[in-house]
Design a protein around this motif. Structure first.
Motif, PDB file in Angstrom:
ATOM      1  N   ILE A 120      57.663  29.058  36.828  1.00 35.68           N
ATOM      2  CA  ILE A 120      57.259  30.418  36.449  1.00 35.68           C
ATOM      3  C   ILE A 120      55.792  30.433  36.009  1.00 35.68           C
ATOM      4  CG2 ILE A 120      57.594  32.252  34.746  1.00 35.68           C
ATOM      5  CD1 ILE A 120      60.597  31.503  34.793  1.00 35.68           C
ATOM      6  N   ALA A 121      55.411  29.460  35.184  1.00 32.99           N
ATOM      7  CA  ALA A 121      54.026  29.389  34.706  1.00 32.99           C
ATOM      8  C   ALA A 121      53.054  29.186  35.858  1.00 32.99           C
ATOM      9  CB  ALA A 121      53.887  28.253  33.688  1.00 32.99           C
ATOM     10  N   ALA A 122      53.436  28.353  36.829  1.00 30.63           N
ATOM     11  CA  ALA A 122      52.571  28.127  37.998  1.00 30.63           C
ATOM     12  C   ALA A 122      52.386  29.407  38.789  1.00 30.63           C
ATOM     13  CB  ALA A 122      53.176  27.036  38.881  1.00 30.63           C
ATOM     14  N   GLY A 123      53.486  30.141  38.999  1.00 34.03           N
ATOM     15  CA  GLY A 123      53.386  31.409  39.729  1.00 34.03           C
ATOM     16  C   GLY A 123      52.491  32.399  39.020  1.00 34.03           C
ATOM     17  N   GLN A 124      52.605  32.443  37.688  1.00 32.41           N
ATOM     18  CA  GLN A 124      51.765  33.364  36.909  1.00 32.41           C
ATOM     19  C   GLN A 124      50.288  33.002  37.042  1.00 32.41           C
ATOM     20  OE1 GLN A 124      53.516  32.842  33.036  1.00 32.41           O
ATOM     21  NE2 GLN A 124      54.914  34.585  33.263  1.00 32.41           N
ATOM     22  N   LEU A 125      49.992  31.704  36.980  1.00 27.23           N
ATOM     23  CA  LEU A 125      48.598  31.266  37.053  1.00 27.23           C
ATOM     24  C   LEU A 125      47.994  31.567  38.421  1.00 27.23           C
ATOM     25  CD1 LEU A 125      46.314  29.932  35.534  1.00 27.23           C
ATOM     26  CD2 LEU A 125      47.189  27.699  36.237  1.00 27.23           C
ATOM     27  N   VAL A 126      48.757  31.316  39.481  1.00 29.75           N
ATOM     28  CA  VAL A 126      48.261  31.593  40.835  1.00 29.75           C
ATOM     29  C   VAL A 126      48.099  33.097  41.038  1.00 29.75           C
ATOM     30  CG1 VAL A 126      48.804  31.444  43.298  1.00 29.75           C
ATOM     31  CG2 VAL A 126      49.170  29.465  41.812  1.00 29.75           C
ATOM     32  N   ASP A 127      49.042  33.888  40.516  1.00 27.29           N
ATOM     33  CA  ASP A 127      48.931  35.348  40.637  1.00 27.29           C
ATOM     34  C   ASP A 127      47.682  35.866  39.931  1.00 27.29           C
ATOM     35  OD1 ASP A 127      51.228  35.533  42.119  1.00 27.29           O
ATOM     36  OD2 ASP A 127      52.515  36.125  40.433  1.00 27.29           O
ATOM     37  N   VAL A 128      47.401  35.312  38.748  1.00 27.57           N
ATOM     38  CA  VAL A 128      46.191  35.714  38.011  1.00 27.57           C
ATOM     39  C   VAL A 128      44.944  35.388  38.830  1.00 27.57           C
ATOM     40  CG1 VAL A 128      44.754  35.177  36.012  1.00 27.57           C
ATOM     41  CG2 VAL A 128      47.186  35.598  35.707  1.00 27.57           C
ATOM     42  N   ALA A 129      44.928  34.196  39.442  1.00 29.94           N
ATOM     43  CA  ALA A 129      43.772  33.792  40.254  1.00 29.94           C
ATOM     44  C   ALA A 129      43.596  34.707  41.457  1.00 29.94           C
ATOM     45  CB  ALA A 129      43.936  32.345  40.702  1.00 29.94           C
ATOM     46  N   GLN A 130      44.706  35.060  42.114  1.00 28.77           N
ATOM     47  CA  GLN A 130      44.630  35.957  43.275  1.00 28.77           C
ATOM     48  C   GLN A 130      44.159  37.341  42.865  1.00 28.77           C
ATOM     49  OE1 GLN A 130      48.658  35.619  44.756  1.00 28.77           O
ATOM     50  NE2 GLN A 130      48.082  34.082  46.284  1.00 28.77           N
ATOM     51  N   THR A 131      44.673  37.834  41.745  1.00 27.91           N
ATOM     52  CA  THR A 131      44.284  39.165  41.270  1.00 27.91           C
ATOM     53  C   THR A 131      42.809  39.198  40.909  1.00 27.91           C
ATOM     54  OG1 THR A 131      46.510  39.571  40.408  1.00 27.91           O
ATOM     55  CG2 THR A 131      44.729  40.929  39.527  1.00 27.91           C
ATOM     56  N   GLU A 132      42.342  38.142  40.227  1.00 25.44           N
ATOM     57  CA  GLU A 132      40.940  38.093  39.832  1.00 25.44           C
ATOM     58  C   GLU A 132      40.038  37.996  41.054  1.00 25.44           C
ATOM     59  OE1 GLU A 132      38.049  35.491  36.884  1.00 25.44           O
ATOM     60  OE2 GLU A 132      40.172  35.762  36.394  1.00 25.44           O
ATOM     61  N   ALA A 133      40.463  37.229  42.062  1.00 26.11           N
ATOM     62  CA  ALA A 133      39.672  37.093  43.289  1.00 26.11           C
ATOM     63  C   ALA A 133      39.563  38.434  44.010  1.00 26.11           C
ATOM     64  CB  ALA A 133      40.292  36.044  44.206  1.00 26.11           C
ATOM     65  N   LYS A 134      40.673  39.169  44.070  1.00 25.69           N
ATOM     66  CA  LYS A 134      40.660  40.474  44.733  1.00 25.69           C
ATOM     67  C   LYS A 134      39.798  41.465  43.963  1.00 25.69           C
ATOM     68  CE  LYS A 134      45.200  40.080  46.942  1.00 25.69           C
ATOM     69  NZ  LYS A 134      46.613  40.559  46.948  1.00 25.69           N
ATOM     70  N   ALA A 135      39.949  41.454  42.631  1.00 21.55           N
ATOM     71  CA  ALA A 135      39.167  42.385  41.809  1.00 21.55           C
ATOM     72  C   ALA A 135      37.677  42.105  41.922  1.00 21.55           C
ATOM     73  CB  ALA A 135      39.612  42.286  40.351  1.00 21.55           C
ATOM     74  N   ALA A 136      37.317  40.815  42.009  1.00 16.72           N
ATOM     75  CA  ALA A 136      35.903  40.445  42.070  1.00 16.72           C
ATOM     76  C   ALA A 136      35.268  40.841  43.398  1.00 16.72           C
ATOM     77  CB  ALA A 136      35.756  38.942  41.856  1.00 16.72           C
ATOM     78  N   SER A 137      36.080  40.927  44.445  1.00 16.81           N
ATOM     79  CA  SER A 137      35.501  41.147  45.771  1.00 16.81           C
ATOM     80  C   SER A 137      35.834  42.505  46.389  1.00 16.81           C
ATOM     81  CB  SER A 137      35.980  40.046  46.733  1.00 16.81           C
ATOM     82  OG  SER A 137      37.388  40.030  46.819  1.00 16.81           O
ATOM     83  N   ALA A 138      36.741  43.276  45.788  1.00 17.92           N
ATOM     84  CA  ALA A 138      37.206  44.521  46.415  1.00 17.92           C
ATOM     85  C   ALA A 138      36.063  45.491  46.694  1.00 17.92           C
ATOM     86  CB  ALA A 138      38.264  45.181  45.531  1.00 17.92           C
ATOM     87  N   GLU A 139      35.256  45.753  45.676  1.00 18.50           N
ATOM     88  CA  GLU A 139      34.156  46.718  45.840  1.00 18.50           C
ATOM     89  C   GLU A 139      33.135  46.212  46.853  1.00 18.50           C
ATOM     90  OE1 GLU A 139      30.718  48.926  43.118  1.00 18.50           O
ATOM     91  OE2 GLU A 139      32.432  47.949  42.151  1.00 18.50           O
ATOM     92  N   ARG A 140      32.817  44.919  46.773  1.00 21.23           N
ATOM     93  CA  ARG A 140      31.848  44.350  47.703  1.00 21.23           C
ATOM     94  C   ARG A 140      32.381  44.369  49.133  1.00 21.23           C
ATOM     95  NH1 ARG A 140      29.005  38.404  47.029  1.00 21.23           N
ATOM     96  NH2 ARG A 140      27.894  38.377  49.011  1.00 21.23           N
TER      97      ARG A 140
END
Length: 379
Positions: free
Chosen positions: A230-250
């Motif tokens: 569960i912790a691994a899934g949460q960490l990977v989800d956070v990384a994916q969300t942050e990556a999308k948020a950082a690049s969505a506008e660009r």
């Protein structure tokens, strides 16, 4: 003021680079600047490029210095990738650029950040240009270590190694340059393990500090395999969300710009002849997002390494200062519930996960294996 001001704790490197600027006999056509993440190797390369163009050797205030540092000098070309690798076509363009005589400055400077992200075939394209440079051309390559660059390239470069600056120096820089209060500056510098850019982010961004604390707290929630998964899934989800948020506008801006360049209206279906250009852009954006996700996960692993490092030195009862001094109670609790042998095994598991991630193992698999290894040891 000078271009060297932000290179904290790098006096030996500054002296070497200044010597090359001031003494033509100490100058060479290719340099390899290496150092751990956060040591400032890219900043050192940019400062060196500015000093080479400056009539006063890097005053930091003239037009040459300012345009180099802003990235607008016509004779300084910088390649920095946000993707997993530097494309071979980008390097071919650099070779053409390197052959030109300087148009306004004293040197033609080609700066490649993340030179370790060039594949072997890409590096081979670069080899001849570095072996036989134009008279007023200087190549500046940056990488974490000399071993990250092919031996045929590094053997033709003068090597300069940067070190991790002392925590107090980084904290002082945050206080003097960014106006951070001394307590926050110290905590940020320690949490970032002297990575200057990361320290500034922690000092100025409360959400970044909160996310880091959440990563450290993962260690307290793992009791069994199910908790680890569960912790691994949460960490990977956070990384994916942050990556999308950082690049969505660009990403959206780049797509709109390409549509405009191709003469298409937003939302319009492109004709088959033009679809390949849009697909190329989308592929580049996916690679950029992949790298960002991996960078986020790697930083989380570095944070966990710092935590278990603190646990180990507590268990060994050394007088070495803690990195995560604000989590002292939490660290003492973890240290009391395990042995130094257990902690060493956890440190090894985190290091192995970092290697797997850099070797293109699926992020979720690498993180799951790490989290399972962080379970409390049974005695």
């Amino acid at each position: 003021m000078s271009v060297w001001d932000e290179l904290v704790g790098q006096e030996a490197v500054i002296n070497t680079l200044k010597g090359a600027v001031n003494d033509p006999s100490a100058m060479t056509h290719a340099w390899l600047l290496t150092g751990p993440p956060g040591s400032g190797r890219s900043n050192a390369a940019r400062a060196f490029a500015a000093a080479l163009q400056c009539e006063q050797g890097g005053c930091g205030t003239c037009q040459s210095c300012l345009t180099v540092l802003r990235g607008t000098h016509p004779d300084v070309t910088v390649i920095a990738t946000e993707k997993v690798t530097i494309a071979i076509d980008e390097v071919r363009g650099l070779i053409t650029e390197a052959a030109r005589t300087p148009s306004a400055g004293r040197w033609r400077v080609i700066l490649i950040e993340d030179a370790d992200r060039m594949l072997e075939r890409t590096t081979n394209v670069l080899l001849k240009a570095i072996e036989e440079p134009a008279p007023r051309t200087v190549w500046l390559l940056c990488a974490p270590s000399p071993q990250d660059v092919m031996v045929t390239i590094r053997s033709r470069c003068r090597k300069v190694s940067l070190r991790i600056p002392p925590v107090d120096d980084v904290a002082r820089l945050l206080e003097e340059r960014d106006g951070i209060d001394p307590h926050t500056a110290q905590i940020a510098a320690r949490a970032a393990q002297s990575h200057i850019g990361l320290a500034r982010r922690y000092a100025r961004d409360e959400e970044a500090r909160a996310r880091r604390n959440e990563v450290l707290q993962l260690a307290t929630h793992i009791r069994g395999v199910s908790d680890a998964v569960i912790a691994a899934g949460q960490l990977v989800d956070v990384a994916q969300t942050e990556a999308k948020a950082a690049s969505a506008e660009r990403d959206a801006h780049e797509r709109a710009e390409l549509m405009r360049t191709l003469g298409a209206e937003p939302g319009q279906t492109l004709p088959p002849a033009l679809r390949s250009q849009m697909k190329q852009l989308e592929d580049d954006q996916k690679r950029r997002a992949t790298r960002h996700q991996r960078d986020v996960l790697d930083q989380a692993m570095l944070d966990l390494l710092s935590l278990y490092r603190d646990v180990l030195i507590t268990q060994l009862r050394t007088e070495t200062p803690l990195v995560n001094v604000e989590h002292e109670t939490f660290i003492f609790d973890l240290a009391a519930r395990s042995s130094a042998v257990d902690t060493l095994a956890k440190l090894e598991a985190i290091s192995s996960a970092r290697k797997r991630l850099s070797g293109n193992v699926a992020p979720l698999l690498a993180v799951e294996a790490m989290m399972v290894a962080l379970r409390p040891a049974s005695h």
